[in-house]
Design a protein around this motif. Structure first.
Motif, PDB file in Angstrom:
ATOM      1  N   ARG A   1       2.187   1.792  -3.441  1.00  0.00           N
ATOM      2  CA  ARG A   1       1.181   2.354  -4.342  1.00  0.00           C
ATOM      3  C   ARG A   1       0.958   3.836  -4.048  1.00  0.00           C
ATOM      4  O   ARG A   1       0.701   4.625  -4.955  1.00  0.00           O
ATOM      5  CB  ARG A   1      -0.130   1.569  -4.222  1.00  0.00           C
ATOM      6  CG  ARG A   1      -0.028   0.203  -4.918  1.00  0.00           C
ATOM      7  CD  ARG A   1      -1.354  -0.517  -4.920  1.00  0.00           C
ATOM      8  NE  ARG A   1      -1.660  -1.077  -3.608  1.00  0.00           N
ATOM      9  CZ  ARG A   1      -2.896  -1.175  -3.111  1.00  0.00           C
ATOM     10  NH1 ARG A   1      -3.919  -0.748  -3.809  1.00  0.00           N
ATOM     11  NH2 ARG A   1      -3.082  -1.706  -1.930  1.00  0.00           N
ATOM     12  N   SER A   2       1.060   4.206  -2.779  1.00  0.00           N
ATOM     13  CA  SER A   2       0.873   5.624  -2.451  1.00  0.00           C
ATOM     14  C   SER A   2       2.008   6.462  -3.033  1.00  0.00           C
ATOM     15  O   SER A   2       1.805   7.601  -3.435  1.00  0.00           O
ATOM     16  CB  SER A   2       0.769   5.820  -0.943  1.00  0.00           C
ATOM     17  OG  SER A   2       2.055   5.838  -0.351  1.00  0.00           O
TER      18      SER A   2
ATOM     19  N   LEU B   1       0.843  -1.201   0.000  1.00  0.00           N
ATOM     20  CA  LEU B   1       0.000   0.000   0.000  1.00  0.00           C
ATOM     21  C   LEU B   1       0.881   1.255   0.000  1.00  0.00           C
ATOM     22  O   LEU B   1       0.616   2.213  -0.720  1.00  0.00           O
ATOM     23  CB  LEU B   1      -0.929  -0.003   1.218  1.00  0.00           C
ATOM     24  CG  LEU B   1      -1.845   1.206   1.363  1.00  0.00           C
ATOM     25  CD1 LEU B   1      -2.788   1.330   0.165  1.00  0.00           C
ATOM     26  CD2 LEU B   1      -2.653   1.132   2.646  1.00  0.00           C
ATOM     27  N   ALA B   2       1.951   1.200   0.784  1.00  0.00           N
ATOM     28  CA  ALA B   2       2.868   2.345   0.827  1.00  0.00           C
ATOM     29  C   ALA B   2       3.497   2.562  -0.552  1.00  0.00           C
ATOM     30  O   ALA B   2       3.625   3.696  -1.017  1.00  0.00           O
ATOM     31  CB  ALA B   2       3.941   2.121   1.885  1.00  0.00           C
TER      32      ALA B   2
ATOM     33  N   GLU C   1       1.177   7.150  -6.532  1.00  0.00           N
ATOM     34  CA  GLU C   1       0.104   8.136  -6.667  1.00  0.00           C
ATOM     35  C   GLU C   1       0.590   9.553  -6.400  1.00  0.00           C
ATOM     36  O   GLU C   1       0.229  10.472  -7.128  1.00  0.00           O
ATOM     37  CB  GLU C   1      -1.045   7.797  -5.716  1.00  0.00           C
ATOM     38  CG  GLU C   1      -1.770   6.497  -6.045  1.00  0.00           C
ATOM     39  CD  GLU C   1      -2.426   6.529  -7.399  1.00  0.00           C
ATOM     40  OE1 GLU C   1      -3.160   7.479  -7.677  1.00  0.00           O
ATOM     41  OE2 GLU C   1      -2.186   5.600  -8.195  1.00  0.00           O
ATOM     42  N   ASP C   2       1.343   9.734  -5.343  1.00  0.00           N
ATOM     43  CA  ASP C   2       1.822  11.073  -5.008  1.00  0.00           C
ATOM     44  C   ASP C   2       2.945  10.980  -3.979  1.00  0.00           C
ATOM     45  O   ASP C   2       2.700  10.769  -2.794  1.00  0.00           O
ATOM     46  CB  ASP C   2       0.665  11.922  -4.456  1.00  0.00           C
ATOM     47  CG  ASP C   2       1.045  13.401  -4.363  1.00  0.00           C
ATOM     48  OD1 ASP C   2       2.214  13.715  -4.065  1.00  0.00           O
ATOM     49  OD2 ASP C   2       0.160  14.235  -4.602  1.00  0.00           O
TER      50      ASP C   2
ATOM     51  N   VAL D   1       5.002  13.232  -2.747  1.00  0.00           N
ATOM     52  CA  VAL D   1       5.062  14.259  -1.706  1.00  0.00           C
ATOM     53  C   VAL D   1       4.037  13.959  -0.609  1.00  0.00           C
ATOM     54  O   VAL D   1       4.352  13.971   0.585  1.00  0.00           O
ATOM     55  CB  VAL D   1       4.813  15.655  -2.316  1.00  0.00           C
ATOM     56  CG1 VAL D   1       4.734  16.693  -1.217  1.00  0.00           C
ATOM     57  CG2 VAL D   1       5.910  15.993  -3.300  1.00  0.00           C
ATOM     58  N   ALA D   2       2.808  13.648  -1.033  1.00  0.00           N
ATOM     59  CA  ALA D   2       1.768  13.371  -0.050  1.00  0.00           C
ATOM     60  C   ALA D   2       2.139  12.142   0.774  1.00  0.00           C
ATOM     61  O   ALA D   2       1.941  12.099   1.983  1.00  0.00           O
ATOM     62  CB  ALA D   2       0.432  13.160  -0.748  1.00  0.00           C
ATOM     63  N   SER D   3       2.713  11.155   0.116  1.00  0.00           N
ATOM     64  CA  SER D   3       3.096   9.925   0.791  1.00  0.00           C
ATOM     65  C   SER D   3       4.094  10.212   1.910  1.00  0.00           C
ATOM     66  O   SER D   3       3.958   9.739   3.043  1.00  0.00           O
ATOM     67  CB  SER D   3       3.696   8.982  -0.247  1.00  0.00           C
ATOM     68  OG  SER D   3       4.062   7.782   0.343  1.00  0.00           O
ATOM     69  N   GLN D   4       5.071  11.028   1.587  1.00  0.00           N
ATOM     70  CA  GLN D   4       6.086  11.415   2.563  1.00  0.00           C
ATOM     71  C   GLN D   4       5.448  12.181   3.723  1.00  0.00           C
ATOM     72  O   GLN D   4       5.772  11.960   4.883  1.00  0.00           O
ATOM     73  CB  GLN D   4       7.080  12.316   1.829  1.00  0.00           C
ATOM     74  CG  GLN D   4       8.297  12.678   2.588  1.00  0.00           C
ATOM     75  CD  GLN D   4       9.231  13.486   1.702  1.00  0.00           C
ATOM     76  OE1 GLN D   4       8.804  14.190   0.786  1.00  0.00           O
ATOM     77  NE2 GLN D   4      10.501  13.389   1.954  1.00  0.00           N
ATOM     78  N   MET D   5       4.486  13.029   3.380  1.00  0.00           N
ATOM     79  CA  MET D   5       3.822  13.836   4.400  1.00  0.00           C
ATOM     80  C   MET D   5       2.886  12.993   5.272  1.00  0.00           C
ATOM     81  O   MET D   5       2.405  13.466   6.299  1.00  0.00           O
ATOM     82  CB  MET D   5       3.020  14.956   3.736  1.00  0.00           C
ATOM     83  CG  MET D   5       3.886  16.023   3.148  1.00  0.00           C
ATOM     84  SD  MET D   5       4.840  16.845   4.430  1.00  0.00           S
ATOM     85  CE  MET D   5       6.136  17.537   3.468  1.00  0.00           C
ATOM     86  N   MET D   6       2.566  11.797   4.819  1.00  0.00           N
ATOM     87  CA  MET D   6       1.741  10.917   5.640  1.00  0.00           C
ATOM     88  C   MET D   6       2.626  10.008   6.499  1.00  0.00           C
ATOM     89  O   MET D   6       2.160   9.059   7.112  1.00  0.00           O
ATOM     90  CB  MET D   6       0.811  10.069   4.768  1.00  0.00           C
ATOM     91  CG  MET D   6      -0.295  10.860   4.110  1.00  0.00           C
ATOM     92  SD  MET D   6      -1.301  11.758   5.316  1.00  0.00           S
ATOM     93  CE  MET D   6      -1.050  13.428   4.764  1.00  0.00           C
ATOM     94  N   GLY D   7       3.933  10.261   6.457  1.00  0.00           N
ATOM     95  CA  GLY D   7       4.820   9.527   7.347  1.00  0.00           C
ATOM     96  C   GLY D   7       5.527   8.341   6.707  1.00  0.00           C
ATOM     97  O   GLY D   7       6.128   7.538   7.409  1.00  0.00           O
ATOM     98  N   ILE D   8       5.463   8.231   5.390  1.00  0.00           N
ATOM     99  CA  ILE D   8       6.142   7.120   4.726  1.00  0.00           C
ATOM    100  C   ILE D   8       7.590   7.517   4.418  1.00  0.00           C
ATOM    101  O   ILE D   8       7.837   8.571   3.836  1.00  0.00           O
ATOM    102  CB  ILE D   8       5.441   6.758   3.391  1.00  0.00           C
ATOM    103  CG1 ILE D   8       3.958   6.444   3.617  1.00  0.00           C
ATOM    104  CG2 ILE D   8       6.140   5.597   2.695  1.00  0.00           C
ATOM    105  CD1 ILE D   8       3.698   5.195   4.390  1.00  0.00           C
ATOM    106  N   ASP D   9       8.526   6.656   4.783  1.00  0.00           N
ATOM    107  CA  ASP D   9       9.927   6.867   4.437  1.00  0.00           C
ATOM    108  C   ASP D   9      10.090   6.445   2.975  1.00  0.00           C
ATOM    109  O   ASP D   9      10.340   5.285   2.665  1.00  0.00           O
ATOM    110  CB  ASP D   9      10.801   6.008   5.353  1.00  0.00           C
ATOM    111  CG  ASP D   9      12.283   6.248   5.116  1.00  0.00           C
ATOM    112  OD1 ASP D   9      12.624   6.875   4.088  1.00  0.00           O
ATOM    113  OD2 ASP D   9      13.083   5.808   5.939  1.00  0.00           O
TER     114      ASP D   9
END
Lengths: 257, 278
Positions: free
Chosen positions: B157-158, B154-155, B161-162, B164-172
């Motif tokens: 795929r995020s 899921l990470a 998708e985006d 920057v948003a992925s990083q801002m949701m806490g994904i390394d």
């Protein structure tokens, strides 16, 4: 520093080459307030958000979150510390479902072993079920549960804005940065948004830091307001104080002779 | 001999395993790679040389070749995955050339005699069987299905998708991209090792840049991000040149026509349902 300060900017500056995007900005935010950041276009508002979330590193000065200097943290680590944001132009994971958008935001709180998470049985399955359940609670709270299996891109614009706020909440953050959440919303949607923001503050006890151009919203819900112009803080105070501040009026309307 | 079904199935299987890896990198994580054939060749040469030089058993060589390709993929990913889109594509292309040239200039000692790898390397034990390939295809497919559904998938795929948003949701995102690249490359390494032991003779010419493009075509034809699509697209494009053998020199033209028609009528591929903006 008082006990309930959640965020503090100390003489923060950001320069791009010769341009001072943010210049010597100071302010404090309490953990139970709605603080708005306003100012004309190009005043440095989104740059300030990008500094807090670690997208940019301050040229000088310090940003403290719960007394921790954020300087050495990467953006994703700052989210893990408890700051989450939304974006001026919506940045959802468009081709993922609404529920997946929320589950993703909970990622850093999930402590599941990589290999266990691959198996369709045992602890991996259990963990997945409990995460889905929690994610659904967030969606129910935001009245978005009925859309859970739709792709995020298929939601209406207003619902997408709400989903973005819901996703920021799902990170478990204590401080939400909302970048122009009312942009593109009609008056009734904006009124709904004001209720949502108040609700998050009062019932979930989150601090909310807001960039917004819609003055009705800003004056209606802010506890305090910080005004930026050309990267500098020109005023700070309650909505009443800001409304009557000559420097603010000058920045917005220009000064007639 | 008309059509050799076993031959087509084995090649399809090898390609499916390899393209599943590319799908993880490009279709799931959204990182365009034109260097996938490099990892295929690393797998092929690692396994072949381990068996020829050290007499390592086939099964062990297969595992080590897979790990080797994954390791190099991960190491290579560290500096390169901060690039995006076309910049990343060009960098992976460069890596593909580096690997090819390194192999061209390698000298190895086999049974006491020196050998240049720029010429073809023969005598590789031919241990790749249909049963083995098909079992590995099943395992690889199951692994990829599970991976895509997992927290990690899921990470990834995020990130597609985006970022920057992925990083801002806490994904390394750096760590996730590197892991995705390593796992994807490992699959190519496994494919390459199976290939070497099926052909028994390999040469650097088998693994050029065009091979990367071919893999990408299989992925795009089937549908990026779709595992069923990988299986379908790869089988179709592996079978077409074989089935059209009677048409001789016209077969590559027909291959091209298939691709053009696909892109016009089903731009997301046979089974694809997502857009990948790389």
């Amino acid at each position: 520093m008082s006990d309930n300060t959640i965020l503090e900017l100390q003489n923060v500056s950001l320069t791009f080459g010769g341009l001072k995007a943010v210049s010597d900005v100071n302010f404090k935010m309490k953990d139970n307030e709605i603080l708005s950041l306003i100012g004309p276009n190009g005043a440095g508002k989104t740059s300030t958000f990008n500094l807090i979330t670690g997208v940019y590193t301050a040229t000088s000065g310090a940003i403290l979150y719960k007394s921790k200097n954020l300087k050495k943290y990467k953006p994703h680590q700052i989210t893990n510390l408890g700051i989450a944001r939304t974006f001026q132009n919506i940045r959802l994971f468009k081709q993922l479902t609404v529920l997946e958008n929320i589950i993703l935001a909970m990622d850093h709180r999930r402590k599941i072993n990589f290999f266990a998470s691959l198996l369709p049985f045992g602890p991996g399955k259990k963990e997945m079920e409990s995460v889905r359940e929690q994610a659904l609670k967030y969606l129910e709270y935001a009245n978005l549960a009925e859309y859970k299996d739709q792709r995020a891109e298929n939601l209406s614009y207003g619902k997408q804005r709400e989903l973005e706020i819901c996703r920021a909440l799902a990170t478990g953050a204590d401080l939400l940065l909302l970048d122009e959440p009312a942009a593109g919303l009609n008056p009734s949607e904006t009124a709904g948004l004001m209720d949502i923001i108040r609700n998050i503050k009062n019932n979930l006890n989150k601090a909310i830091f807001l960039i917004e151009h819609d003055m009705k919203l800003v004056m209606g819900i802010s506890d305090r307001i910080v005004v930026l112009d050309y990267g500098q803080k020109i005023a700070e105070g309650t909505p009443e104080e800001i409304r009557n501040n000559p420097a603010v009026i000058k920045a917005y309307l220009g000064k007639g002779e | 001999m008309s059509i050799d079904i076993v031959n087509i199935l084995i090649f399809s299987g090898i390609n499916i395993i390899t393209v599943l890896g590319l799908n993880l990198i490009t279709g799931v994580t959204g990182q365009l790679s034109l260097g996938h054939s490099a990892f295929f060749s690393i797998g092929a040469y690692t396994s072949a040389l381990l068996m020829l030089m050290l007499g390592v058993p086939f099964g062990v060589a297969l595992v080590l070749a897979t790990l080797m390709a994954g390791l190099i993929g991960g190491l290579f990913g560290i500096p390169i995955l901060r690039l995006r889109g076309d910049y990343l594509a060009i960098a992976t292309l460069g890596f593909c050339e580096i690997v090819r040239v390194v192999i061209l200039n390698l000298k190895v000692t086999i049974h006491g005699s020196e050998k240049l790898l720029s010429t073809s390397l023969g005598g590789i034990p031919g241990n790749t069987t249909l049963i083995l390939v098909l079992s590995l295809v099943v395992l690889a497919t199951l692994f990829m299905v599970a991976l895509e559904r997992s927290k990690f998938g899921l990470a990834l795929r995020s990130i597609r998708e985006d970022e920057v948003a992925s990083q801002m949701m806490g994904i390394d995102i750096a760590r996730h991209k590197i892991l995705s690249f390593a796992i994807g490359s490992a699959f190519a390494g496994l494919g390459g090792a199976l290939y070497a032991s099926y052909m028994t003779v390999i040469s650097p010419g088998d693994f050029g840049f065009m091979r990367s493009i071919e893999m990408l075509c299989m992925l795009v034809l089937g549908g990026m991000g779709s595992i069923v699509g990988v299986i379908a697209g790869t089988t179709v494009l592996t079978a077409i040149p074989e089935l059209l053998r009677f048409a001789q020199e016209y077969r590559m033209i027909m291959y091209g026509i298939v691709l053009i028609f696909m892109m016009v009528f089903r731009p997301r591929g046979l089974f694809g349902s997502i857009r990948v903006n790389v």
